[in-house]
Scaffold this motif. Structure first.
Motif, PDB file in Angstrom:
ATOM      1  N   ARG A  49       0.703  -1.108  -0.218  1.00  0.00           N
ATOM      2  CA  ARG A  49      -0.319  -0.129   0.344  1.00  0.00           C
ATOM      3  C   ARG A  49       0.805   1.561   0.267  1.00  0.00           C
ATOM      4  N   LEU A  50       0.313   2.679   0.185  1.00  0.00           N
ATOM      5  CA  LEU A  50       0.872   3.488  -0.254  1.00  0.00           C
ATOM      6  C   LEU A  50       0.475   4.235   1.002  1.00  0.00           C
ATOM      7  N   PHE A  51       0.631   4.962   1.827  1.00  0.00           N
ATOM      8  CA  PHE A  51       0.441   5.868   2.681  1.00  0.00           C
ATOM      9  C   PHE A  51       1.088   7.775   2.828  1.00  0.00           C
ATOM     10  N   TYR A  97      -0.727  11.104  -7.210  1.00  0.00           N
ATOM     11  CA  TYR A  97      -0.599  10.371  -6.037  1.00  0.00           C
ATOM     12  C   TYR A  97      -1.882   9.392  -5.636  1.00  0.00           C
ATOM     13  N   GLU A  99      -4.562   6.864  -3.572  1.00  0.00           N
ATOM     14  CA  GLU A  99      -4.494   6.500  -2.605  1.00  0.00           C
ATOM     15  C   GLU A  99      -5.271   5.126  -2.007  1.00  0.00           C
ATOM     16  N   TYR A 148      -3.066   2.048  -6.631  1.00  0.00           N
ATOM     17  CA  TYR A 148      -2.191   3.381  -6.035  1.00  0.00           C
ATOM     18  C   TYR A 148      -1.223   3.159  -6.552  1.00  0.00           C
ATOM     19  N   THR A 150       2.194   6.640  -7.548  1.00  0.00           N
ATOM     20  CA  THR A 150       2.901   8.098  -7.193  1.00  0.00           C
ATOM     21  C   THR A 150       3.506   8.404  -8.190  1.00  0.00           C
ATOM     22  N   PRO A 241       4.439  10.574   0.888  1.00  0.00           N
ATOM     23  CA  PRO A 241       3.911   9.541   0.878  1.00  0.00           C
ATOM     24  C   PRO A 241       5.265   8.577   1.145  1.00  0.00           C
ATOM     25  N   VAL A 243       4.921   3.397   1.071  1.00  0.00           N
ATOM     26  CA  VAL A 243       4.910   2.790   0.648  1.00  0.00           C
ATOM     27  C   VAL A 243       5.391   1.544   1.551  1.00  0.00           C
TER      28      VAL A 243
END
Length: 254
Positions: A49-51, A97, A99, A148, A150, A241, A243
């Motif tokens: 995931r990306l956060f 980006y 998410e 996701y 980026t 960001p 990951v």
């Protein structure tokens, strides 16, 4: 014990974009007298995931610890994480980006100052069972489905070639991190250099050691890695960001 634990978490290909599948972990690899920490992910199996922001407050998470705190409430934890793209002073992404299927920031296709604008740059896209590094203009044409994504830059490797503007003897040396993906999109290699080095040296690691045809630069001065399995969690300035691979918290405890 940590090697056994991570072997059960991540089935990955190490050291080659087309090698045999082996149980593996984040580990140190050497190439051309330089040392790198490499974390390899099986996209079809691992929850990558990306956060960026806290879902409740909307404020930037900013750190690996903040992610861990949020995941703990779900009975989850991070197998590993790293910074994943350039960001502004308020920690908002510089470029595209996405998410959980929601586009937070749009794609930027123009050139510009700094490493992000050193074209060609690219997008790291995580889809269903696949992940790809895609050059930005190709992404704009094809618009692949990404759960996701980026955008960052520059590309390190484009179609098997190191970025044409990298200088072999450049004296711009930083600790750097980035990602490369296999041709079929099933594997991704997240890499951080253990020492300061230039772009060309970093790009050659992806092209000649990992043997990936597409690789993307994430950042330099702020490059950091969170890898509990090797007792590492870098600290520093707040991040934008990030990951990470999410696992069941019980699996992360001996």
């Amino acid at each position: 014990m940590w090697k056994v634990r991570l072997a059960l978490l991540l089935a990955v290909v190490l050291g080659s974009g087309s090698g045999a599948v082996q149980a593996a972990e984040c580990r140190t690899e050497r190439f051309e007298d330089e040392s790198y920490t490499v974390c390899a992910v099986d996209i079809g199996r691992d929850d990558l995931r990306l956060f960026l922001n806290d879902a409740e407050s909307g404020a930037p998470l900013g750190s690996f610890g903040a992610i861990e705190n949020k995941l703990k409430a779900e009975g989850k934890a991070l197998a590993f994480a790293m910074n994943a793209g350039m960001y502004h002073a308020d920690r908002s992404p510089v470029g595209l980006y996405i998410e959980a299927g929601q586009e937070v920031k749009g794609l930027i296709t123009r050139d510009g100052p700094g490493n992000f604008g050193l074209l060609p740059n690219g997008v790291f896209c995580i889809g269903d069972g696949r992940a790809h590094v895609i050059e930005t203009l190709r992404y704009a044409r094809e618009r692949p489905a990404c759960r996701y994504a980026t955008q960052s830059g520059p590309m390190l490797v484009i179609d098997g070639a190191v970025h044409p503007r990298f200088l072999v003897d450049s004296d711009s040396h930083y600790v750097r991190n980035g990602v490369g993906t296999s041709a079929n999109g099933r594997k991704a290699w997240f890499v951080i250099s253990d020492n300061a080095l230039n772009f060309h040296t970093f790009g050659r690691f992806f092209r000649d050691h990992l043997k990936v045809a597409q690789a993307l630069y994430f950042d330099g001065k702020v490059s950091r890695l969170h890898a509990p399995g090797v007792n590492r969690s870098d600290i520093g300035f707040p991040l934008g960001p990030m990951v990470g691979a999410v696992i069941d918290a019980k699996a992360a405890v001996d």
